[in-house]
Design a protein around this motif. Structure first.
Motif, PDB file in Angstrom:
ATOM      1  N   GLY A   1     -26.489  19.710   4.610  1.00 15.79           N
ATOM      2  CA  GLY A   1     -27.341  19.222   3.526  1.00 15.79           C
ATOM      3  C   GLY A   1     -28.815  19.139   3.882  1.00 15.79           C
ATOM      4  N   ILE A   2     -29.180  19.715   5.037  1.00 16.49           N
ATOM      5  CA  ILE A   2     -30.575  19.624   5.481  1.00 16.49           C
ATOM      6  C   ILE A   2     -31.477  20.489   4.602  1.00 16.49           C
ATOM      7  N   CYS A   3     -32.589  19.892   4.173  1.00 17.27           N
ATOM      8  CA  CYS A   3     -33.527  20.595   3.304  1.00 17.27           C
ATOM      9  C   CYS A   3     -34.822  20.926   4.033  1.00 17.27           C
ATOM     10  N   LEU A   4     -35.579  21.797   3.383  1.00 13.27           N
ATOM     11  CA  LEU A   4     -36.871  22.231   3.923  1.00 13.27           C
ATOM     12  C   LEU A   4     -37.818  21.051   4.054  1.00 13.27           C
ATOM     13  N   GLN A   5     -38.394  20.908   5.218  1.00  9.33           N
ATOM     14  CA  GLN A   5     -39.488  19.950   5.377  1.00  9.33           C
ATOM     15  C   GLN A   5     -40.429  20.486   6.439  1.00  9.33           C
ATOM     16  N   SER A   6     -41.599  19.905   6.514  1.00  8.14           N
ATOM     17  CA  SER A   6     -42.583  20.463   7.434  1.00  8.14           C
ATOM     18  C   SER A   6     -42.085  20.322   8.866  1.00  8.14           C
ATOM     19  N   GLY A   7     -42.174  21.390   9.619  1.00 10.12           N
ATOM     20  CA  GLY A   7     -41.786  21.349  11.022  1.00 10.12           C
ATOM     21  C   GLY A   7     -40.354  21.758  11.288  1.00 10.12           C
ATOM     22  N   ASN A   8     -39.530  21.993  10.235  1.00 11.96           N
ATOM     23  CA  ASN A   8     -38.160  22.402  10.561  1.00 11.96           C
ATOM     24  C   ASN A   8     -37.890  23.893  10.337  1.00 11.96           C
ATOM     25  N   LYS A   9     -38.950  24.664  10.398  1.00 13.36           N
ATOM     26  CA  LYS A   9     -38.784  26.116  10.362  1.00 13.36           C
ATOM     27  C   LYS A   9     -38.157  26.579  11.687  1.00 13.36           C
ATOM     28  N   LYS A  10     -37.210  27.506  11.596  1.00 14.32           N
ATOM     29  CA  LYS A  10     -36.565  28.013  12.812  1.00 14.32           C
ATOM     30  C   LYS A  10     -36.860  29.493  12.979  1.00 14.32           C
ATOM     31  N   THR A  11     -36.815  29.912  14.216  1.00 12.59           N
ATOM     32  CA  THR A  11     -37.045  31.320  14.503  1.00 12.59           C
ATOM     33  C   THR A  11     -35.763  31.952  15.025  1.00 12.59           C
ATOM     34  N   PHE A  12     -35.407  33.079  14.454  1.00 15.49           N
ATOM     35  CA  PHE A  12     -34.190  33.786  14.853  1.00 15.49           C
ATOM     36  C   PHE A  12     -34.501  35.194  15.344  1.00 15.49           C
ATOM     37  N   GLY A  13     -33.593  35.693  16.163  1.00 17.23           N
ATOM     38  CA  GLY A  13     -33.631  37.103  16.518  1.00 17.23           C
ATOM     39  C   GLY A  13     -32.475  37.792  15.804  1.00 17.23           C
ATOM     40  N   TRP A  14     -32.367  39.122  15.934  1.00 10.49           N
ATOM     41  CA  TRP A  14     -31.273  39.840  15.274  1.00 10.49           C
ATOM     42  C   TRP A  14     -30.472  40.582  16.333  1.00 10.49           C
ATOM     43  N   ASP A  15     -29.166  40.327  16.348  1.00  9.97           N
ATOM     44  CA  ASP A  15     -28.283  41.042  17.271  1.00  9.97           C
ATOM     45  C   ASP A  15     -27.748  42.267  16.535  1.00  9.97           C
ATOM     46  N   ASP A  16     -28.235  43.430  16.944  1.00 12.41           N
ATOM     47  CA  ASP A  16     -27.930  44.671  16.253  1.00 12.41           C
ATOM     48  C   ASP A  16     -26.455  45.063  16.372  1.00 12.41           C
ATOM     49  N   VAL A  17     -25.832  44.638  17.453  1.00 14.28           N
ATOM     50  CA  VAL A  17     -24.447  45.020  17.685  1.00 14.28           C
ATOM     51  C   VAL A  17     -23.495  44.112  16.900  1.00 14.28           C
ATOM     52  N   LYS A  18     -23.687  42.806  17.071  1.00 19.12           N
ATOM     53  CA  LYS A  18     -22.801  41.862  16.373  1.00 19.12           C
ATOM     54  C   LYS A  18     -23.219  41.676  14.916  1.00 19.12           C
ATOM     55  N   GLU A  19     -24.420  42.147  14.581  1.00 18.98           N
ATOM     56  CA  GLU A  19     -24.954  41.999  13.225  1.00 18.98           C
ATOM     57  C   GLU A  19     -24.990  40.542  12.775  1.00 18.98           C
ATOM     58  N   VAL A  20     -25.551  39.729  13.657  1.00 22.18           N
ATOM     59  CA  VAL A  20     -25.770  38.320  13.322  1.00 22.18           C
ATOM     60  C   VAL A  20     -27.182  37.929  13.760  1.00 22.18           C
ATOM     61  N   THR A  21     -27.743  36.889  13.121  1.00 21.69           N
ATOM     62  CA  THR A  21     -29.018  36.357  13.588  1.00 21.69           C
ATOM     63  C   THR A  21     -28.745  35.368  14.709  1.00 21.69           C
ATOM     64  N   VAL A  22     -29.663  35.311  15.671  1.00 27.89           N
ATOM     65  CA  VAL A  22     -29.480  34.459  16.837  1.00 27.89           C
ATOM     66  C   VAL A  22     -30.670  33.508  16.947  1.00 27.89           C
ATOM     67  N   LEU A  23     -30.371  32.239  17.034  1.00 28.74           N
ATOM     68  CA  LEU A  23     -31.433  31.231  17.096  1.00 28.74           C
ATOM     69  C   LEU A  23     -32.297  31.399  18.349  1.00 28.74           C
ATOM     70  N   GLN A  24     -33.616  31.460  18.135  1.00 27.52           N
ATOM     71  CA  GLN A  24     -34.524  31.554  19.288  1.00 27.52           C
ATOM     72  C   GLN A  24     -35.258  30.241  19.529  1.00 27.52           C
ATOM     73  N   ARG A  25     -35.837  29.707  18.449  1.00 26.11           N
ATOM     74  CA  ARG A  25     -36.551  28.433  18.602  1.00 26.11           C
ATOM     75  C   ARG A  25     -36.116  27.484  17.489  1.00 26.11           C
ATOM     76  N   GLU A  26     -35.695  26.304  17.924  1.00 28.60           N
ATOM     77  CA  GLU A  26     -35.165  25.312  16.984  1.00 28.60           C
ATOM     78  C   GLU A  26     -36.281  24.781  16.091  1.00 28.60           C
ATOM     79  N   LYS A  27     -37.308  24.279  16.728  1.00 30.17           N
ATOM     80  CA  LYS A  27     -38.417  23.726  15.953  1.00 30.17           C
ATOM     81  C   LYS A  27     -39.608  24.664  16.110  1.00 30.17           C
TER      82      LYS A  27
END
Lengths: 488, 490
Positions: free
Chosen positions: A246-272
């Protein structure tokens, strides 16, 4: 809850490598896959005392692109230093543009699958230099290759106006067509000439109110497929996460992901989102850029009809299908070649088929563009005409096309030389038809019976005639004669 | 013979060499004899190139023997501050972080000197990365003032000033970001010119404050300043901030250097005489009298924003420095720590180990000034002050040909006297900084001695690209006085 309950919101950041001869701030030639650190000089190595000098061609390419993207062009712009430490960044600052981008407030029109188009707003377009590459081979160390350092990059940032992974992909492809049409980038995905970073979140409707999920940025995507799939994946992942937390958008909770081309999933890089302070300030080594009216006008003369516009013109003026028009406008030279050929009076669909079915295949084999095959538009038009007139068959047209690559003779003459002209002499053809009818009584019966077997038998008789004529009988005329003889 | 040669100016030596009266190799030998005898005590040089210099001198002598034409500095031994890149010898910036750095390219100024057939004999000491006013911030060496070995030579071009004063070269190149040519010239009793920003290419000058840095000569007299400027000035396509000839018509600074400026108007700023040593003020007043006798009209002007120059300078220069020095990180070249656990530690430890205290102080100051939330209050404000100071000068030059004031509020101070108090040290730049902020030319010339027989410098400031007239005005004073002819007893 179903898919229709949420709306996906995507903004895109795109880096396009410009096809200038030399780097952004030094005289090193751009090169792909050269020996590591072989295309470098004191300036792009960031050696003590070396100074940058602006590449005017890169600025012109940037202005041209920003103009094509309907941006407002800055009359006065400057260079800023963006500071951060990373081993592939030799000066530990990147020369970029901060508060005065070269272009701003534009839009790009993208084609949608239903044949409509959609306007996506462009927030800004600015120029900057690329970093080098860290190479991790083996062992307890990394190596740095600075051949790429200083390559001119155009950064294009859209507003969050895209609402599906398909739209994101369409924008990316449209942008690739545009920069290729303008000749400002090779936009070769394999060589990393275009890199994408989508910002994605969802607006979820629930109980009469809208919840917004935290924005995620997917870094450094270098294929259309990865771009489309990562956005689609993020939508599902965010929706599931929202149902979970239920977490909603708020300032500072943007996350950065990478893309795993083989598994075809996004991978968390930076939490905050890290509180990056790039300490931008104007680069004192470079002078500001003043874009005066005269320069701007000169640059604008290099504008051309953009692919999407050309595509819809091919549809409306020439009656091509959306698909055919799309294929023809993937490449500016090819589109122009097609256009020029049709303008000499040839049938558009016929020319389109010759180009897309035969021309592209041959050009690919030769590693060049269709327009570079050496067949002038007038000669291609002539080939289209004799095919249209039934002088040669569509199959024979392919053979003539191939022969035209080496012979300067007219398609007509080539067809004669190769004995490919179709027989259209009705008297002669009637004789063959009669022979075939005599020899195939059963089939004739089947046709005449008009039953299930009729169509098949008719085809068989046609085939027999074609075989006897060694493929040169004009099928339309044969069908006519057969019809009149058998009353079918 | 050798002392006779050493007493020549650049211009005299060059002409004698070109005529074949003196051999360049003899001049080089004379200079090295002197260096070998005295530089262990003075400490002006970080590196010297005796063998290469003699070879180069031999080539020049050979050209002359063959009757070939030679350049404007043919055979003249020149020293270069060690923050200009040379393909020969290290380019250390007197910093441990670049102690063993060898540049693969020459600075444009070096190329121009070599093209003029100069003989580069060595590279001189400086405050680390040119940050300082006493050369005490050198990470590699101590340099003393040839006039009093217990005192500093000034800085940051202290090595260059000491080398010229001690006759260990015939002229030296310095760089001036806030007074780094003029103040050591003043302390060592030589002439030092900071040209207009953009007059001389910065390509290959290791940057400190890029919008303020400018290369210039330290010489025995005005004529030599003009000669050196002739050689080094001009547009360089490798430096976007160097002005092209359409903006600054490149003139021959040497011809007419002895011409007197007619109807000369000189401005003084009374407010600036407060805070300077009495003997310094007296020498400036004496200089004013000399100009009066020459028929100059002296006017008084106000410079309302002058007092903010130091504050603005220490924000702008340090902000730029914090960015310029970011590249010394132990990754690509220079000192790399042996104790790094990861790449972040390669940065932090390499920098912590190899930068000196003053450099660290300025990097921190500058980083702070550029930080988000502080940028407007510090860096942006400083830029506004800079514009106001420029405005002060523009207004002044509508009324006057030049402005004169002391180069430094004091004569050379004792070694260690101000190192404990950085602010005191910063205030030593009070008279020189404004010209850098405004980007205009200024010169320091000897105008007296205090009771300790220490040289006093007169600073003359002129409008942008007004070097020719500036040199003529300076020469007018020089022609009436002998201060520039005095040499220290080593």
């Amino acid at each position: 809850m179903t898919d229709s309950d949420y709306k996906i919101i995507v903004g895109l950041e795109i880096h396009v490598q410009l096809a200038t001869r030399t780097k952004m701030f030094c005289g090193c030639e751009l090169a792909f896959a050269e020996d590591p650190n072989s295309r470098v000089c004191p300036t792009c190595l960031g050696l003590p005392g070396a100074l940058p000098v602006m590449n005017a061609q890169a600025v012109e390419f940037a202005i041209l692109t920003a103009t094509a993207l309907n941006c407002k062009i800055a009359e006065f712009t400057k260079w800023d230093r963006k500071s951060y430490y990373y081993p592939d960044l030799p000066k530990n600052y990147q020369i970029s543009q901060y508060d005065l981008p070269i272009g701003s407030n534009g839009f790009i029109e993208i084609p949608l699958s239903d044949g409509q188009t959609k306007k996506i707003r462009i927030l800004r377009v600015h120029l900057e230099e690329d970093a080098g590459k860290n190479v991790h081979t083996s062992g307890n160390f990394s190596q740095v290759d600075l051949n790429r350092a200083g390559t001119p990059l155009l950064e294009i940032v859209t507003e969050p106006d895209m609402n599906s992974a398909e739209e994101v992909r369409a924008l990316a492809i449209e942008l690739q067509r545009i920069v290729r049409f303008l000749g400002v980038s090779q936009a070769d995905m394999q060589k990393g000439h275009m890199r994408f970073e989508p910002n994605v979140n969802l607006h979820i409707e629930r109980g009469g109110s809208t919840s917004k999920t935290p924005i995620t940025e997917v870094k450094n995507l270098n294929s259309f497929k990865a771009l489309e799939k990562s956005v689609a994946f993020e939508a599902v992942r965010q929706f599931d996460e929202f149902l979970d937390t239920g977490i909603c958008l708020q300032s500072g909770n943007k996350k950065t992901f990478g893309w795993d081309d083989v598994k075809e999933v996004t991978v968390l890089q930076r939490e905050k989102e890290e509180a990056h302070d790039y300490r931008y300030f104007p680069d004192p080594d470079l002078v500001p850029v003043v874009v005066n009216e005269e320069w701007l006008e000169r640059i604008k003369t290099k504008l051309c009809e953009l692919p999407l516009k050309m595509q819809s013109r091919f549809i409306s003026e020439y009656g091509l299908s959306d698909y055919d028009a799309g294929v023809l406008t993937t490449d500016k030279e090819m589109a122009k070649y097609f256009d020029d050929t049709v303008k000499t009076g040839a049938d558009a669909k016929r020319v389109c088929n010759l180009i897309t079915q035969t021309g592209i295949k041959i050009a690919n084999e030769k590693g060049c563009g269709v327009a570079q095959l050496g067949i002038e538009p007038t000669r291609l038009a002539a080939l289209a005409k004799i095919t249209d007139d039934g002088k040669i068959s569509a199959t024979a047209a392919v053979t003539v096309f191939e022969k035209m690559l080496e012979s300067k003779d007219s398609p007509d003459k080539i067809a004669q030389q190769l004995d490919l002209l179709q027989r259209s002499d009705e008297g002669e053809l009637e004789k063959i038809v009669d022979e075939v009818i005599t020899a195939n009584a059963q089939a004739v019966e089947d046709v005449k019976s008009g039953g299930k077997k009729s169509k098949k038998a008719h085809g068989f008789l046609m085939g027999q005639v074609m075989q006897k004529s060694k493929g040169k009988a004009n099928p339309q005329i044969v069908a006519k004669i057969l019809g009149s003889k058998l009353g079918s | 013979m050798s002392q006779e040669i050493l007493n020549l100016t650049c211009k005299q030596l060059r002409d004698s060499i070109a005529k074949g009266d003196v051999k360049s190799s003899d001049a080089v030998s004379a200079v090295f004899e002197r260096i070998e005898k005295y530089d262990t005590r003075i400490g002006a040089f970080l590196s010297t190139f005796k063998t290469e210099a003699l070879t180069q001198a031999g080539k020049v002598d050979e050209k002359i023997a063959k009757g070939q034409s030679v350049g404007a500095l043919a055979g003249v031994p020149i020293a270069v501050k060690d923050n200009m890149c040379t393909t020969f010898g290290p380019t250390s910036c007197a910093s441990k972080i670049l102690e063993n750095f060898h540049s693969p390219y020459n600075a444009t100024v070096i190329e121009k000197l070599l093209a003029a057939d100069a003989v580069i004999i060595g590279k001189t000491n400086l405050d680390e990365f040119a940050m300082g006013s006493s050369t005490e911030n050198s990470g590699l060496k101590k340099t003393v003032n040839p006039w009093d070995k217990d005192r500093v030579p000034g800085g940051s071009s202290g090595g260059s000033a000491a080398a010229v004063a001690a006759q260990m070269c015939f002229a030296a190149m310095g760089s001036d970001t806030g007074g780094s040519i003029r103040q050591p010239a003043s302390f060592c009793g030589v002439a030092g010119l900071k040209p207009t920003y953009g007059r001389v290419s910065r390509y290959g000058l290791v940057a400190y404050g890029s919008s303020l840095d400018q290369i210039g000569p330290l010489t025995k007299n005005i004529e030599d300043c003009a000669l050196m400027l002739n050689v080094i000035a001009g547009h360089d396509e490798k430096d976007s901030t160097s002005v092209d000839e359409t903006t600054a018509f490149l003139c021959d600074f040497l011809s007419g250097a002895n011409k007197e400026v007619k109807d000369l108007k000189i401005a003084v700023v009374p407010q600036l005489f407060e805070g300077a040593d009495e003997q310094v003020i007296q020498s400036i007043k004496d200089a004013i009298e000399v100009y009066k006798k020459l028929g100059a009209q002296i006017i008084e002007i106000q410079m309302p924003h002058f007092e903010y120059a130091i504050a603005a300078y220490y924000l702008i220069a340090t902000a730029e420095a914090s960015s310029n020095l970011a590249r010394y990180d132990g990754v690509h070249y220079g000192h790399r720590t042996k104790n790094a656990g990861d790449y972040i530690e390669v940065y932090t430890k390499s920098r912590a180990e190899a930068f000196g205290t003053e450099v660290k102080r300025r990097i921190m100051l500058g980083t702070y000034a550029l930080s988000s939330g502080y940028y407007d209050a510090y860096y942006l404000k400083a830029l506004k002050v800079r514009n106001l100071i420029r405005g002060d000068f523009t207004a002044a030059f509508e009324k006057t040909d030049c402005i004169i004031m002391p180069t430094s509020p004091t004569t050379a101070f004792k070694i260690g006297e101000k190192t404990a108090d950085p602010l005191q040290m910063y205030l030593a730049d009070v008279y020189t900084i404004a010209a850098n902020l405004a980007g205009i030319p200024a010169i320091s010339i000897p105008c007296g001695f205090d009771k300790n027989n220490l040289p006093i410098g007169l600073q003359i400031i002129a409008p942008a690209f007004g070097e020719k007239k500036l040199l003529q005005i300076a020469r007018m004073f020089e022609s009436q006085t002998d201060f520039h002819k005095k040499n220290p007893q080593l």
